[in-house]
Structures are given as structure tokens and as C-alpha cells.
Design a protein around this motif. Structure first.
Motif, short mmCIF file in Angstrom:
data_model
loop_
_atom_site.label_atom_id
_atom_site.label_comp_id
_atom_site.label_asym_id
_atom_site.label_seq_id
_atom_site.Cartn_x
_atom_site.Cartn_y
_atom_site.Cartn_z
N MET A 194 40.63 47.87 91.60
CA MET A 194 42.53 47.78 92.27
C MET A 194 43.13 49.85 92.20
N ASP A 195 43.26 50.74 93.10
CA ASP A 195 44.10 51.94 92.43
C ASP A 195 45.05 51.57 91.62
N ASN A 196 44.83 51.36 90.22
CA ASN A 196 46.22 51.91 89.21
C ASN A 196 47.69 53.17 89.40
N SER A 197 47.00 53.65 90.53
CA SER A 197 48.41 54.57 91.06
C SER A 197 49.38 53.88 91.20
N TYR A 198 49.46 53.14 91.60
CA TYR A 198 50.40 52.60 92.23
C TYR A 198 51.70 51.52 91.73
N THR A 221 41.08 61.36 77.06
CA THR A 221 40.76 62.33 78.49
C THR A 221 41.02 62.04 80.20
N ILE A 222 41.59 62.59 80.15
CA ILE A 222 42.26 62.82 81.69
C ILE A 222 41.75 63.61 82.77
N GLN A 223 41.29 62.99 83.90
CA GLN A 223 40.59 64.13 84.33
C GLN A 223 40.87 64.37 85.85
N GLY A 231 51.48 55.82 88.54
CA GLY A 231 51.33 54.67 87.85
C GLY A 231 50.17 55.25 86.88
N GLU A 232 49.55 56.10 87.02
CA GLU A 232 48.41 56.27 86.55
C GLU A 232 49.12 57.80 85.50
N GLN A 233 49.73 58.49 86.21
CA GLN A 233 50.44 59.89 85.13
C GLN A 233 51.48 58.81 84.46
N LEU A 274 42.41 58.54 85.99
CA LEU A 274 41.09 60.08 87.11
C LEU A 274 42.69 59.57 87.87
N LEU A 275 42.70 60.90 88.08
CA LEU A 275 43.41 61.37 88.83
C LEU A 275 42.54 62.32 89.99
N ASN A 276 43.12 61.76 91.31
CA ASN A 276 42.43 61.78 92.78
C ASN A 276 43.36 62.12 93.37
N ARG A 277 44.42 61.89 93.86
CA ARG A 277 45.60 62.20 94.26
C ARG A 277 46.17 63.72 94.35
#
Length: 669
Positions: free
Chosen positions: A1-5, A196-198, A180-182, A373-376
Motif C-alpha cells: 500500500m502507498d503510505n504517502s496518502y 534513512t530517507i531516499q 504522509g511519508e514526508q 522512500l520519496l518517489n513523488r
């Protein structure tokens, strides 16, 4: 599941409540299904001082929806008190950041922007979301309240008022909310030493480190923090940014430089203990300092320091000095440096870096999963990013310049669908780029003959002005890919032309190394990294080749825009231009790019390609050109730099790699 939302921060006893757990489960599914941002909190997370005693309440924050105060207990009086106190505190935070000038006092917005709900056993949280939709100006007011509660503070002078109709002004005035991830990275307390943040370039890693720094600095009064990176130039930029950032974030505590907060490069100088992490460690623990030299790697320096500290610990003469160390651009370091930082840190080391050093140098995220993990990429429209990867990797060509594994594509934020031999790539749309005018396209291609590049650039500027009447010269960057005399002459002609036609002034970024307000920025590929513009005009005057230097630079150029990237191609590309045009049309119309999967013998060996870049120039000639751009003429300094490159880059003739190496080490020399 995408945690960024989805983001959730509640007291543990609430999460264990079955009724609350059921609501949270429904909200998490809703966020993922609808691709909507959802935050669930029980106190403002950007301000730790606010606490509430009632344990059967939560607050749901969703853009375009009223703030929902949910009561799952039977004590209505305590719930009313909780909601009242919460809204009162929110009003105080609003006043602190000057939002009150636009929002007004809570009594003005409470009824329109919030809803108190006694949640029953048979109630549906989704139905409450659907029945409490905000409209018109209240949408912006609601998002501003969310920004206050989640610590994603916006400049109220930039965002207040109705959302303008023009795409340029809309983008400039969009309200920015952390996903959400940020938000987790900034406020979640992790029980581990190394965090770690990548992510891809443009995902906001440095900005998040600044927010993490602010959160620590104001909430842990006696903490000692070192914020570091590899080179002096970036360290100076960070040190300059922090006071302005703290002022903007209304940090009342005075910055105690070199007492509570250090912001310097990683190595440093023996003459100044505060000039670097390593120099401070050597001075504080009285261990030998190794000077910079051609034959000594930073990895070996850190390894020796770590061994000495371990010896001191065995002797009972060691105590970690710092509470936290924050490391930016971690891809510039090796693991030994991280271990050294952990050794001298009591609490945590935060490490932020890019997935790629460049788009051909993958940093192995599939093997070593980061905590965040930031991919947006929020700087660039997802469609532009997709096209930039397609061109940079050469996936529309045969042989392909670079092809990622499925896991790597996913790590970069792509959704993959396969059918037979074909891949269909897509990226999720971002709120920042929603509702733009129909005549705005994020990518525009044109083809130029040898003698009409200037006309094509002027056409692009006129197109921008026609669609964006409020555009200013400083909103546009013009970048040429090839470093040749023809392009430098083109820049000179363009400066004269834009003055004659538009009354605009212009600067040459390859000379001044900086942007200026209300001035057209013209540059070569070596001086564009880190900059961004609403509009970028990219010029290629020669056929695209397989050079990884050229492809990586073109990718970087295309992703400097946050509205439209214009790409002017040489007609000598022939059929490739047609393929790129077809790809652009597919991306713009469908949001997908369909590509045939290459066979193993149709993928180039990029390690060999890197050595073949600029094959017609010697390393000496490339260094001479770069030193000239830095204004370095002193023979002794030039000799030192030539020796450095000879040792650290060996036989490489990759101009961008050599440029980065020199830029990174020039201050040390």
C-alpha cells in the motif's frame, strides 16, 4: 500500500480501541482507493505543547472536506470541551503564522470549516466525508487549517485569496501540504539509531531535513546538532538558509552557532575545529587529523578515526558528543562515514540522499530499503518526468541506453502494466498540477534547422506569454545542451532579441552562476542543477547520441520546470524526433507511455559509455575548459586540480563527472 496518502498519529491507547481501529482501517483504504490525502490526529503535530485529556476523540483532515471531530465515546461534555480547546489552540497557531489575516478568528470559520460528530456503531466514516464537502474559497481555508495542524506552513501572503484562474498564478499560489511519508519523516519518533530517507531529485529531502532540524531544535532545548553535507558550497547554502527558515517558521529560540547547532561540510580543516564533522571529532576527542591529499580517501580517514574512537571507548574515555547529526546528499558518502557519525551521536543520525547519483548511477535501493522512500517529484509534472526519463534512458531507441528492473521502476514511483512484450508506464497525478487550463501542456517539442534555433526559442517565449499573460522574464529559463561556440553565440543573440522584442533583460548563468529576479536566465547544462522555473526551454543543436553525460544532462534540464518544458530538437535526429513526438502525445493524452521491452542484447553497457563520453577531447582539455569557467588561471592551482582529477577520475573524459568532482573539491584546494 502507498503510505504517502495516509498519515496517522494518535496515542497508542486510541489505536488499540476497536471502534477507532475500524475507522482508521476504513480511512486508510479510502485514501489508497481514492488517491486522496488523509491525516488522522488527536492534537496539532507541528506543535508538541498542545495536549488533551479526552481519549475517545480523533480529528480527520482531508483536503476539500471539513475538519471532522469524531467522538467514539459516550462523554459528550468532555468531547465538546476537547473540540473547543482544539479549535481555540488552532486559532492561536493561525495567529502565530499570520493566517488570521485571511482566515479570521475561529468563531468566523468554525461553523463553516469544522464538523463535530458523535460516531455511532452503525455509522460510516465515508458517508460523513461525502456529506461535509467544502466549496469555493472554503476549500483553500480548509487546506490552510490542515497545513497548520500538520506543520506544512505556507507563506500566507503567497496563498491567501481565491485560487486564480491562470495556470501560472495557480501554481505559484497553490497551498503545499506534506504527504504522509514526508510528514512521518518529520514527526514520527523511530526507535533506531540510523534513519534513512531516499528519493528522486526534487522530492524535497533537504526541505524535510530543515523541518526535522526545526522540530528537534525547539522541542529538545539542550540538544546538540550537526547538519552536514560533502562540500563547502552546499554547506554554506544550508547555513544561509537556516536563519531565514527559522524566521519563517517563527522559531523564537536564538540559533547558538557552534554551541547547539553546527552546519558545515564533512571533512573540515585542522586549523578550525568547527569547519567540519571530521575536524570537530578529531579536535574534541584529541585524535590525529589527516589532511586532504590526492592519495588519501575520505573513507580511509573515517575508518581510522572510528578505530581510534573504539580504542578510547575500550579505555573508558569516550562519550558521544552530539545528540543528532543530519546528513544531506548522502550518495556522496560511504558507509564508514555514517558509522563514524553514529559513534559520536547519542540519539539519531538522519541520512537523506538521492536514489540516483545521476540517472545512470543507481544507488541500490532495492537491496537496502530506506526507512522513508520519496518517489513523488513535486517540482515537475509527472508527465514531464516520465518523458524526461524516456529521453534520458533512451527507451524509445535501439539499443536502449538504460533499462531499469521492475523493482527499480517501482522505486522510482512508476506503475507498471505488462502485456506480452510491452510495458505501459504511468505515474500518479499530483494535486499541484490538477485543474490547470486546457491550453497548458507540460511538454512541447519542436524541431529546428541549423539556422533557425533563435526563431524557435522566440516562438517558445511568445507561446508562454500568450498562454500566461502575467509571466515575467524570471519565470523562464533557457538552457542549451552542448557546450560549443554556436550555442554561446546563440545566447548572445537571444539577449539582444528579448530586449528588442519584450524589453526583458537577461543574464548568462554560466558566467554569474545565479538567478536574478525578473531577468531571463540563459545557461549551459553545467549551471542548471538546483534551479527551477515555471517554464524551461531546452535546446539541443546536435543529434542525440548515446553519451550518458548528454542524456543525464538533458534529463536534468527537462525536469527544471513546474509548468511546461519546451524541447527544441535538431532536425538531424531524423526518425527519432517522430518517435519522441508520438511518445509526448501518448503521455499528454493518456498519462501512459507504452514501450517494447528491450532484449538483453538491445541494452547498452553504460559503464563503457561513460568512458566514451567526450571521446574527441582529452581529460586535460576538459579540465582546462572547466577551470576557465571557474575563472581559475593560477598555474599552481590548475596543476593541483589536474592531479586531483588524474587520481580520482583516472582516464574518465566524462565532462559532467569531472565538473562535479572539481566543484565538490575546489574549496578544499
Amino acid at each position: 500500500m502507498d503510505n504517502s496518502y495516509y498519515f496517522e498519529q494518535l496515542d497508542l491507547e486510541k489505536v488499540s480501541n476497536p471502534r477507532i481501529r475500524s475507522i482508521l482501517s476504513d480511512l486508510e483504504l479510502f485514501a489508497e482507493r481514492e488517491k486522496r490525502q488523509v491525516y488522522v490526529i488527536d492534537k496539532p503535530i507541528g506543535e508538541r505543547k498542545y495536549q488533551y485529556s479526552y481519549k475517545d476523540a480523533l480529528v480527520i483532515l482531508i483536503p476539500e472536506v471539513k475538519l471532522l471531530f469524531i467522538n467514539v465515546g459516550g462523554d459528550n461534555d468532555s468531547f465538546e470541551e476537547f473540540a473547543g480547546d482544539f479549535i481555540e489552540d488552532l486559532g492561536i497557531i493561525s495567529d502565530k503564522y499570520d493566517y488570521k489575516s485571511f482566515l479570521g478568528r475561529p468563531r468566523k470559520w468554525q461553523e463553516e470549516l469544522t464538523k463535530e460528530i458523535n460516531f455511532g456503531d452503525n455509522d460510516s466514516i465515508i458517508s460523513y466525508i461525502e456529506s461535509n464537502i467544502l466549496l469555493d474559497i472554503n476549500v483553500r481555508k480548509g487546506e490552510l487549517l490542515i497545513s497548520l495542524l500538520t506543520g506544512s506552513i505556507n507563506d500566507i501572503d503567497r496563498v491567501k485569496g481565491d485560487l486564480p484562474s491562470s495556470s501560472l498564478e495557480q501554481i505559484k499560489r497553490n497551498i503545499i501540504l506534506f504527504d504522509g511519508e514526508q510528514t512521518r519523516f518529520i514527526f514520527e519518533q523511530m526507535d533506531k539509531k540510523r534513519v534513512t530517507i531516499q528519493g528522486l531529485a526534487g522530492t524535497g529531502k533537504t526541505e524535510l531535513l530543515l523541518h526535522k532540524l526545526k522540530d528537534i531544535y525547539i522541542n529538545e532545548e539542550d540538544s546538540k546538532i550537526f547538519f552536514t553535507c560533502f562540500n563547502t558550497i552546499l554547506a554554506k547554502d544550508l547555513k544561509d538558509r537556516i536563519p531565514n527558515f527559522f524566521d519563517f517558521m517563527k522559531v523564537r529560540e536564538q540559533i547558538k552557532w557552534n554551541e547547539r547547532l553546527w552546519v558545515e561540510r564533512s571533512w573540515g580543516s585542522q586549523a578550525d575545529k568547527n569547519s567540519g564533522v571530521y575536524s570537530f571529532i578529531c579536535n574534541h576527542y584529541k585524535i590525529p587529523f589527516q589532511r586532504y591529499s590526492w592519495a588519501v580517501s575520505f573513507e580511509s580517514v573515517c575508518k581510522n578515526a572510528l578505530e581510534r574512537l573504539n580504542e578510547l571507548e575500550q579505555e573508558g574515555a569516550f562519550e558521544p558528543f552530539f545528540d543528532y547529526i543530519l546528513i544531506d546528499e548522502s550518495q556522496d558518502f560511504n558507509d564508514t562515514f555514517f558509522k563514524l557519525c553514529e559513534k559520536v551521536t547519542k540519539k539519531q543520525v538522519y541520512i537523506a540522499g538521492d536514489i540516483f547519483q545521476n540517472i545512470y548511477d543507481y544507488n541500490g535501493i532495492a537491496k537496502d530499503k530506506p526507512d522513508f522512500l520519496l518517489n513523488r517529484v513535486y517540482r515537475t509534472d509527472p508527465k514531464t518526468l516520465m518523458f524526461a526519463h524516456a529521453v534520458g534512458f533512451g527507451i524509445l531507441e535501439r539499443p536502449v541506453v538504460r533499462w531499469l528492473s521492475d523493482e527499480e521502476w517501482l522505486a522510482c514511483g512508476y506503475t507498471i502494466e505488462k502485456e506480452g512484450e510491452y510495458y505501459s508506464f504511468s505515474r500518479e497525478p499530483l494535486k499541484r498540477f490538477e485543474n490547470l487550463e486546457d491550453n497548458i501542456t507540460s511538454i512541447k517539442l519542436s524541431t529546428a534547422e541549423e539556422d533557425n534555433y533563435l526563431d524557435k526559442v522566440i516562438w517558445a517565449i511568445q507561446d508562454i506569454k500568450e498562454k500566461n499573460p502575467t509571466v515575467e522574464a524570471g519565470d523562464i529559463g533557457v538552457v542549451f545542451l552542448e557546450n560549443n561556440n554556436g550555442n554561446y553565440n546563440l545566447a548572445e543573440s537571444l539577449i539582444i532579441k528579448v530586449d528588442q522584442m519584450f524589453g526583458w533583460s537577461a543574464i548568462k548563468g554560466y558566467e554569474v552562476k545565479d538567478k536574478k529576479k525578473n531577468t531571463l536566465f540563459i545557461s549551459n547544462r553545467n549551471n542548471i542543477k538546483g534551479l527551477e522555473f515555471p517554464f524551461i526551454i531546452c535546446i539541443t543543436t546536435t543529434p542525440l547520441n548515446s553519451s550518458t553525460t548528454i542524456r543525464n544532462s538533458l534529463y536534468m534540464m527537462l525536469t527544471r520546470s513546474f509548468i511546461t518544458s519546451y524541447l527544441i530538437l535538431s532536425e538531424s535526429n531524423g526518425v527519432l524526433n517522430n518517435r519522441l513526438e508520438v511518445a509526448v502525445n501518448e503521455i499528454i493524452e493518456t498519462g501512459h507511455l507504452t514501450v517494447k521491452e528491450p532484449k538483453s542484447n538491445e541494452i547498452m553497457d553504460t559503464s563503457k559509455l561513460m568512458l566514451e563520453a567526450n571521446i574527441n577531447k582529452s581529460q586535460f582539455d576538459i579540465i582546462e575548459e572547466i577551470l576557465k569557467s571557474f575563472g581559475i588561471e593560477d598555474p599552481d592551482k590548475k596543476g593541483k586540480i589536474q592531479n586531483l582529477v588524474n587520481v580520482m577520475a583516472k582516464d574518465s573524459v566524462d565532462a559532467d563527472k569531472i565538473y562535479a568532482l572539481i566543484a565538490k573539491n575546489i574549496e578544499l584546494l
